[in-house]
Write a protein that holds these residues in place. Structure first.
Motif, PDB file in Angstrom:
ATOM      1  N   ASP A 125       9.018 -10.410  -7.177  1.00 60.28           N
ATOM      2  CA  ASP A 125       9.301  -9.623  -8.375  1.00 60.28           C
ATOM      3  C   ASP A 125       8.864  -8.180  -8.165  1.00 60.28           C
ATOM      4  O   ASP A 125       7.969  -7.902  -7.368  1.00 60.28           O
ATOM      5  N   MET A 126       9.491  -7.263  -8.914  1.00 59.02           N
ATOM      6  CA  MET A 126       9.147  -5.843  -8.795  1.00 59.02           C
ATOM      7  C   MET A 126       7.674  -5.629  -9.130  1.00 59.02           C
ATOM      8  O   MET A 126       7.148  -6.221 -10.075  1.00 59.02           O
ATOM      9  N   VAL A 127       7.012  -4.798  -8.319  1.00 57.09           N
ATOM     10  CA  VAL A 127       5.595  -4.514  -8.481  1.00 57.09           C
ATOM     11  C   VAL A 127       5.427  -3.020  -8.716  1.00 57.09           C
ATOM     12  O   VAL A 127       6.101  -2.203  -8.088  1.00 57.09           O
ATOM     13  N   THR A 128       4.532  -2.674  -9.619  1.00 54.72           N
ATOM     14  CA  THR A 128       4.231  -1.274  -9.886  1.00 54.72           C
ATOM     15  C   THR A 128       2.808  -0.985  -9.432  1.00 54.72           C
ATOM     16  O   THR A 128       1.884  -1.728  -9.767  1.00 54.72           O
ATOM     17  N   ILE A 129       2.657   0.085  -8.655  1.00 58.51           N
ATOM     18  CA  ILE A 129       1.330   0.551  -8.254  1.00 58.51           C
ATOM     19  C   ILE A 129       1.027   1.754  -9.139  1.00 58.51           C
ATOM     20  O   ILE A 129       1.677   2.798  -9.018  1.00 58.51           O
ATOM     21  N   PRO A 130       0.068   1.612 -10.066  1.00 57.88           N
ATOM     22  CA  PRO A 130      -0.191   2.686 -11.027  1.00 57.88           C
ATOM     23  C   PRO A 130      -0.676   3.975 -10.361  1.00 57.88           C
ATOM     24  O   PRO A 130      -1.233   3.955  -9.266  1.00 57.88           O
ATOM     25  N   ARG A 131      -0.453   5.076 -11.068  1.00 58.09           N
ATOM     26  CA  ARG A 131      -0.945   6.381 -10.625  1.00 58.09           C
ATOM     27  C   ARG A 131      -2.457   6.268 -10.410  1.00 58.09           C
ATOM     28  O   ARG A 131      -3.160   5.658 -11.191  1.00 58.09           O
ATOM     29  N   GLY A 132      -2.946   6.814  -9.317  1.00 58.32           N
ATOM     30  CA  GLY A 132      -4.373   6.769  -9.005  1.00 58.32           C
ATOM     31  C   GLY A 132      -4.776   5.545  -8.184  1.00 58.32           C
ATOM     32  O   GLY A 132      -5.854   5.519  -7.626  1.00 58.32           O
ATOM     33  N   GLU A 133      -3.934   4.525  -8.116  1.00 56.95           N
ATOM     34  CA  GLU A 133      -4.212   3.342  -7.306  1.00 56.95           C
ATOM     35  C   GLU A 133      -3.462   3.475  -5.981  1.00 56.95           C
ATOM     36  O   GLU A 133      -2.457   4.167  -5.893  1.00 56.95           O
ATOM     37  N   SER A 134      -3.930   2.768  -4.951  1.00 58.51           N
ATOM     38  CA  SER A 134      -3.258   2.862  -3.655  1.00 58.51           C
ATOM     39  C   SER A 134      -2.671   1.529  -3.192  1.00 58.51           C
ATOM     40  O   SER A 134      -2.031   1.485  -2.153  1.00 58.51           O
ATOM     41  N   TRP A 135      -2.885   0.447  -3.968  1.00 55.73           N
ATOM     42  CA  TRP A 135      -2.361  -0.839  -3.529  1.00 55.73           C
ATOM     43  C   TRP A 135      -2.177  -1.783  -4.705  1.00 55.73           C
ATOM     44  O   TRP A 135      -2.751  -1.608  -5.768  1.00 55.73           O
ATOM     45  N   ALA A 136      -1.372  -2.809  -4.452  1.00 56.44           N
ATOM     46  CA  ALA A 136      -1.156  -3.918  -5.382  1.00 56.44           C
ATOM     47  C   ALA A 136      -0.740  -5.122  -4.540  1.00 56.44           C
ATOM     48  O   ALA A 136      -0.452  -4.989  -3.351  1.00 56.44           O
ATOM     49  N   THR A 137      -0.711  -6.294  -5.154  1.00 54.70           N
ATOM     50  CA  THR A 137      -0.313  -7.493  -4.423  1.00 54.70           C
ATOM     51  C   THR A 137       0.957  -8.077  -5.019  1.00 54.70           C
ATOM     52  O   THR A 137       1.295  -7.817  -6.172  1.00 54.70           O
ATOM     53  N   ARG A 179       0.831  -1.218   0.000  1.00 54.42           N
ATOM     54  CA  ARG A 179       0.000   0.000   0.000  1.00 54.42           C
ATOM     55  C   ARG A 179       0.859   1.260   0.000  1.00 54.42           C
ATOM     56  O   ARG A 179       1.902   1.293   0.652  1.00 54.42           O
ATOM     57  N   VAL A 180       0.377   2.274  -0.689  1.00 52.33           N
ATOM     58  CA  VAL A 180       0.982   3.601  -0.625  1.00 52.33           C
ATOM     59  C   VAL A 180      -0.121   4.605  -0.324  1.00 52.33           C
ATOM     60  O   VAL A 180      -1.259   4.432  -0.742  1.00 52.33           O
ATOM     61  N   GLU A 181       0.231   5.633   0.444  1.00 49.20           N
ATOM     62  CA  GLU A 181      -0.704   6.717   0.722  1.00 49.20           C
ATOM     63  C   GLU A 181      -0.374   7.850  -0.231  1.00 49.20           C
ATOM     64  O   GLU A 181       0.741   8.369  -0.230  1.00 49.20           O
TER      65      GLU A 181
END
Length: 175
Positions: free
Chosen positions: A69-81, A50-52
């Protein structure tokens, strides 16, 4: 004179409290908030990153670790798995590095001793963010009872020493 003794006891107690914080669990402070949930996971398990979003983190966020593996959290999103590698060392603590715009920070991820009973074959469908996920569910948040006892003993000892020295000076002044 009693104010000096009280101030000494307060300062000793505060010093004892700050010395009890484990350095490995402390996150490095940044201009934006981030987290890895859960902070302890079995090899092969899934974590939520998660990012704030704020003025320090508006763009794409990159999350990297030795254990997935490297994960990208796209602009406008607040989380990824991310799925933790199956060969992650049980009991090991890995750094998870978050980078967003020009800010960066590091969180810790601990690998639990057990392994999941199934291999993940697909990623679940992402759902929109629905409210805040807060707290540790009534647990001690990973605190060891030995650590808590040691911290309490240090605080009690420092308060006892401060009281002893404050009483000893008072007796000398009276005599």
């Amino acid at each position: 004179m009693r104010a000096i003794g009280l101030a000494s006891a307060v300062l000793l107690g505060a010093g004892a409290l700050t010395s009890c914080v484990p350095a490995a669990d402390a996150a490095i402070q940044t201009d934006f908030g981030f987290s890895v949930m859960p902070s302890t996971v079995a090899a092969g398990g899934e974590v939520t990153l998660r990012v704030e979003r704020n003025k320090a983190c508006r763009g794409e966020a990159a999350v990297n670790s030795e254990v997935f593996d490297m994960v990208t959290i796209p602009r406008g999103e607040s989380w990824a798995t991310a799925v933790v590698d199956w060969d992650a060392e049980p009991g090991a603590v890995y750094d998870v590095e978050f980078e967003c715009d020009r800010s960066s920070g590091t969180a810790r991820l601990t690998i639990a001793g057990g392994r999941p009973t199934h291999h993940p074959t697909h990623h679940p469908t992402r759902h929109p963010h629905k409210g805040v996920h807060a707290g540790e569910g009534g647990t001690f948040a990973g605190f060891d009872l030995k650590e808590i006892g040691l911290g309490a003993a240090l605080i009690a000892g420092s308060l006892g020493v401060a009281y002893h020295f404050s009483r000893r000076r008072t007796d000398e002044d009276a005599g």
